[in-house]
Design a protein around this motif. Sequence first.
Motif, PDB file in Angstrom:
ATOM      1  N   ARG A  88       0.861  -1.188   0.000  1.00  0.00           N
ATOM      2  CA  ARG A  88       0.000   0.000   0.000  1.00  0.00           C
ATOM      3  C   ARG A  88       0.894   1.234   0.000  1.00  0.00           C
ATOM      4  O   ARG A  88       1.711   1.423   0.883  1.00  0.00           O
ATOM      5  CB  ARG A  88      -0.926  -0.031   1.216  1.00  0.00           C
ATOM      6  N   VAL A  89       0.687   2.067  -1.004  1.00  0.00           N
ATOM      7  CA  VAL A  89       1.594   3.182  -1.272  1.00  0.00           C
ATOM      8  C   VAL A  89       0.883   4.523  -1.091  1.00  0.00           C
ATOM      9  O   VAL A  89      -0.202   4.717  -1.636  1.00  0.00           O
ATOM     10  CB  VAL A  89       2.144   3.093  -2.715  1.00  0.00           C
ATOM     11  N   ALA A  90       1.518   5.406  -0.345  1.00  0.00           N
ATOM     12  CA  ALA A  90       1.039   6.795  -0.258  1.00  0.00           C
ATOM     13  C   ALA A  90       1.961   7.684  -1.075  1.00  0.00           C
ATOM     14  O   ALA A  90       3.182   7.554  -0.999  1.00  0.00           O
ATOM     15  CB  ALA A  90       1.040   7.267   1.197  1.00  0.00           C
ATOM     16  N   CYS A 114       0.743  -2.495  -6.772  1.00  0.00           N
ATOM     17  CA  CYS A 114       0.458  -1.943  -5.446  1.00  0.00           C
ATOM     18  C   CYS A 114      -0.961  -1.390  -5.416  1.00  0.00           C
ATOM     19  O   CYS A 114      -1.612  -1.278  -6.444  1.00  0.00           O
ATOM     20  CB  CYS A 114       1.449  -0.815  -5.124  1.00  0.00           C
ATOM     21  N   ILE A 116      -2.923   2.178  -4.084  1.00  0.00           N
ATOM     22  CA  ILE A 116      -2.603   3.562  -3.706  1.00  0.00           C
ATOM     23  C   ILE A 116      -3.804   4.109  -2.955  1.00  0.00           C
ATOM     24  O   ILE A 116      -4.725   4.660  -3.560  1.00  0.00           O
ATOM     25  CB  ILE A 116      -2.284   4.423  -4.948  1.00  0.00           C
ATOM     26  N   LEU A 158      -1.294   7.837   7.389  1.00  0.00           N
ATOM     27  CA  LEU A 158      -0.544   6.683   6.876  1.00  0.00           C
ATOM     28  C   LEU A 158      -0.878   5.429   7.672  1.00  0.00           C
ATOM     29  O   LEU A 158      -1.073   4.354   7.109  1.00  0.00           O
ATOM     30  CB  LEU A 158       0.959   6.982   6.951  1.00  0.00           C
ATOM     31  N   ASN A 161      -4.295   4.099   6.958  1.00  0.00           N
ATOM     32  CA  ASN A 161      -4.406   3.461   5.642  1.00  0.00           C
ATOM     33  C   ASN A 161      -3.429   2.303   5.462  1.00  0.00           C
ATOM     34  O   ASN A 161      -3.276   1.792   4.364  1.00  0.00           O
ATOM     35  CB  ASN A 161      -4.179   4.506   4.545  1.00  0.00           C
ATOM     36  N   HIS A 162      -2.772   1.906   6.562  1.00  0.00           N
ATOM     37  CA  HIS A 162      -1.867   0.746   6.527  1.00  0.00           C
ATOM     38  C   HIS A 162      -0.849   0.853   5.410  1.00  0.00           C
ATOM     39  O   HIS A 162      -0.633  -0.084   4.639  1.00  0.00           O
ATOM     40  CB  HIS A 162      -2.683  -0.543   6.380  1.00  0.00           C
ATOM     41  N   VAL A 163      -0.216   2.008   5.345  1.00  0.00           N
ATOM     42  CA  VAL A 163       0.711   2.279   4.246  1.00  0.00           C
ATOM     43  C   VAL A 163       2.047   1.567   4.468  1.00  0.00           C
ATOM     44  O   VAL A 163       2.566   1.531   5.586  1.00  0.00           O
ATOM     45  CB  VAL A 163       0.927   3.808   4.103  1.00  0.00           C
ATOM     46  N   ASP A 164       2.571   0.987   3.389  1.00  0.00           N
ATOM     47  CA  ASP A 164       3.865   0.295   3.430  1.00  0.00           C
ATOM     48  C   ASP A 164       5.006   1.142   2.869  1.00  0.00           C
ATOM     49  O   ASP A 164       6.155   0.955   3.250  1.00  0.00           O
ATOM     50  CB  ASP A 164       3.783  -0.995   2.605  1.00  0.00           C
ATOM     51  N   ILE A 166       6.108   5.148   1.169  1.00  0.00           N
ATOM     52  CA  ILE A 166       5.805   6.543   0.841  1.00  0.00           C
ATOM     53  C   ILE A 166       6.642   6.939  -0.363  1.00  0.00           C
ATOM     54  O   ILE A 166       7.853   6.718  -0.380  1.00  0.00           O
ATOM     55  CB  ILE A 166       6.143   7.472   2.026  1.00  0.00           C
ATOM     56  N   TRP A 183      10.356   5.415   9.028  1.00  0.00           N
ATOM     57  CA  TRP A 183      10.093   4.775   7.728  1.00  0.00           C
ATOM     58  C   TRP A 183      11.391   4.403   7.030  1.00  0.00           C
ATOM     59  O   TRP A 183      11.629   4.768   5.884  1.00  0.00           O
ATOM     60  CB  TRP A 183       9.277   5.737   6.836  1.00  0.00           C
TER      61      TRP A 183
END
Lengths: 283, 283, 283, 283
Positions: A88-90, A114, A116, A158, A161-164, A166, A183
């Motif tokens: 998961r990408v922000a 991925c 987004i 982040l 949204n469970h971001v992996d 950035i 990060w």
Amino acid sequence: MNTATLLISCPDQKGLSAAIANFLFTYNANIVHSDQHQDSTDDLFLMRVEWDLTDFTLDMASFAPAFQPIADRFSMKWTVALSAERPRVAIFVSKYDHCLVDLLHRHQSGELACDIPLVISNHEDCRAVTEFYGVPFHVIPVSKDNKAEAEAAQHALLQANHVDLIVLARYMQVLSHDFTAQWPQRVINIHHSFLPAFDGAKPYHRAFARGVKLIGATSHYVTEILDDGPIIEQDVQRISHREDVEDLVLKGRDLEKVVLSRAVKWHLENRVLVYANKTVIFA
Amino acid sequence: MNTATLLISCPDQKGLSAAIANFLFTYNANIVHSDQHQDSTDDLFLMRVEWDLTDFTLDMASFAPAFQPIADRFSMKWTVALSAERPRVAIFVSKYDHCLVDLLHRHQSGELACDIPLVISNHEDCRAVTEFYGVPFHVIPVSKDNKAEAEAAQHALLQANHVDLIVLARYMQVLSHDFTAQWPQRVINIHHSFLPAFDGAKPYHRAFARGVKLIGATSHYVTEILDDGPIIEQDVQRISHREDVEDLVLKGRDLEKVVLSRAVKWHLENRVLVYANKTVIFA
Amino acid sequence: MNTATLLISCPDQKGLSAAIANFLFTYNANIVHSDQHQDSTDDLFLMRVEWDLTDFTLDMASFAPAFQPIADRFSMKWTVALSAERPRVAIFVSKYDHCLVDLLHRHQSGELACDIPLVISNHEDCRAVTEFYGVPFHVIPVSKDNKAEAEAAQHALLQANHVDLIVLARYMQVLSHDFTAQWPQRVINIHHSFLPAFDGAKPYHRAFARGVKLIGATSHYVTEILDDGPIIEQDVQRISHREDVEDLVLKGRDLEKVVLSRAVKWHLENRVLVYANKTVIFA
Amino acid sequence: MNTATLLISCPDQKGLSAAIANFLFTYNANIVHSDQHQDSTDDLFLMRVEWDLTDFTLDMASFAPAFQPIADRFSMKWTVALSAERPRVAIFVSKYDHCLVDLLHRHQSGELACDIPLVISNHEDCRAVTEFYGVPFHVIPVSKDNKAEAEAAQHALLQANHVDLIVLARYMQVLSHDFTAQWPQRVINIHHSFLPAFDGAKPYHRAFARGVKLIGATSHYVTEILDDGPIIEQDVQRISHREDVEDLVLKGRDLEKVVLSRAVKWHLENRVLVYANKTVIFA
């Protein structure tokens, strides 16, 4: 194809290849890509191996306990990733939208493996195009005075949204040490020069003033030191005296887009292995 | 470093990596480079592995009988080469000397892991520089009428000098089918275009006439079909309208030198694996 | 072809093109190349024009007095060069011979429009190849203690040979300020990095340590500040994690040769115009 | 800046530069860019000159009658274009949207000095993104049976929208001779190979089968002969054995976008001069 990818780094030793190959063969792995590198300077073994899970007889939930004894024997650092679990990408952006649009379009075209879930910006400018691609757009203004609060707000988004990963797509703010420390190797930046030349501000202006014959762009992992993290990808483009700074800025956009997108794609496909502030790209 | 290099191609199957790695580990090989490739289009497994012979417990004279059972099991085509046994290279040249001089200088500098026992030419022009580098220079004139005899004389010289590889360094004669059939994957040519564009005669003139924006050079193994063999290396250079044919010829020389020398170097280091009229370069 | 080449720089003004074109037309010049550039950043006009002298009705001995009134009117800096007057070039070298051999071979092949009356070195190593190409070779040892005397000896040789241009072909000594001040825009160096990255010592080692994805080379005019003079040409080459420092050094040689030779060729053909510590290349 | 640009080609003669420069100076032109080229092979003079109209004392409506006597004297082909009159561009697209999106985004960013009154497609796929950028989207289905009618419908739309230039952004239909004859040097195509290699269908598949080491893209004006028109721009990208056809297709997209957009930009800025089925790019 439903695959698993193993990334390994450890001191180089005899028997490493055999141990890994035997482990995978024991569980009937069908290897689709395998690449390894012996770094003689640092005496390291680095490997990426990807296999089809169709006939694999080991439940991936049991992979870690099964593999750990081998990892321990060879003092490995290792990670395994599943193609079925999309990172998961922000994306962070300011006002320049070319890298953002490029990434959103590639994602829609299926080039980037991925999800987004969000774009974060300190300005409203990129809302329309982000939402056109169906991605929620969040504005968190940043000023000298509210930096800590802004980063806290970013961090909350982040997390939620469970971001992996950035991706800083020409995001014009410097992240704090606190933020980057949270990060590690999970923030990718695009810098608009051929690093280490012209690190810091206004690289195109400085390239023009120095009279270089090529301009460049560099994507790298963000560390505490500005523009100093491990380089993932670089490329250059020839310029001539007929081009002024504005022309360099335009020409540079094409470099920035392609260099950043390659770096993101390789990261998402687990092709990047970091060691000694450098990267090996198994591409 | 005293190493052995194994090149393997075979149908892709499970257990291949494990079988090879185990074989090498059994005899205590210290792997210094290993690279493999699964070609999903042709369902092939291709591999290059190089190991230090210092601790290797298998006498290389016994390598073939020891390895053959594994090779048979997986239907491998394989070759093994020893860094201690330097290939013997003959260079063919006509009047243009730039590729010849480049190769002789690289050889003297230690860039090319080979011996060069002779240069063969159909003209006297390159004698002085060849002999300056200490290499015997043989002139065998070639005309329409004496082609078969000339090739017989060349062949005799090659045999007498135990030549392993022929490098055509802008040799302006087309070799006969008989000749090339005797040296499969052992004749490397440099063609002064980006193949398959402009195969055959006068490629720079045709590139100029067509108005291409880049010129190229291609090194390839020679086969019976002119300019059609497996490509080892290619590169290009941007040109502009300010350059006429003579400028392209000059600029092209730099491409020819570097493209040919890369191909020769990779061949000598056993980095080239040919399949399906293509090459894999393990570099 | 017997030509003259005029290089002009001055503040940009209306009527410049007309004044120059009319002057040349008045004396029946047959223009073979003309290129001009308006630098809007510095508001400068820069021009190179080359014409065939066959029908030119002005004796070149009278060119300066005839042209000077126009030059004065527009505050021009200008030089004129004749293809019939070949510049005299001295090559400085230490032990690495690849750039030297490259330049000597190009000169022999007719690529470089100059005479090379001498090579100066601080070591004996390159004597044989220099003399093979028929160029006198002078050894002037340099140490910490004798630098001033060594430079005086070099200077005497340069004067005695009426040298116009010095090419540092991987000459491993830093020239003194006194020396460089005497040869403004007449010393061309090759630096083995993509300047301004990795200026100074051991650029390949530092490039390897930083993990860049491309290595470069830069040719530039030497000024009092090390590696800071106007850049004439640069180029880069992609590298991979499979290459260690020694591989970079080898690969870099090909960059150094081609980048230095382009710079020398352009200088000799009066294609380089220096302004604001930058160059315009009329190529 | 409000400028005019003059493109000239004619037989090379003495006095050409002076005549043009004097004409412009007579009317007080402030030249901002000027570039000329003498093609010695075809004995041609080719020129692009751009000047600021601010102080220009000749009404551009009167330019043609004022300039024509000079043009006649030197047998010039010439065109003049005004930056104030933006060309009107129609984009043709099928299903692949990467070039279309790239052009629309560049246009929105101000990189392309044109209006885009319409996009024409034989499929519905690209409607949403076209309309997002505010451009009307027209679907005209094309089949073997209705080709003439479809082209008539396209033609009517182009006429109604006063289109100056057609850009084929991976439009998968071959235009009829009748159609292309009506738009000489006004249809720009992007072909996904390094022409003349792999003209025609499925170039990436054929590049893969041939084992080339670089893939390319070519933008060119469309003529009656498929993939044979004057080349405007080309570029290449290195590939490796690790990439299969699908990877080449993906990698090629980046080439296609950048090569097509450069060609369109140069055409719009009147930087392209066609002669002898080739182009001079005054960039």
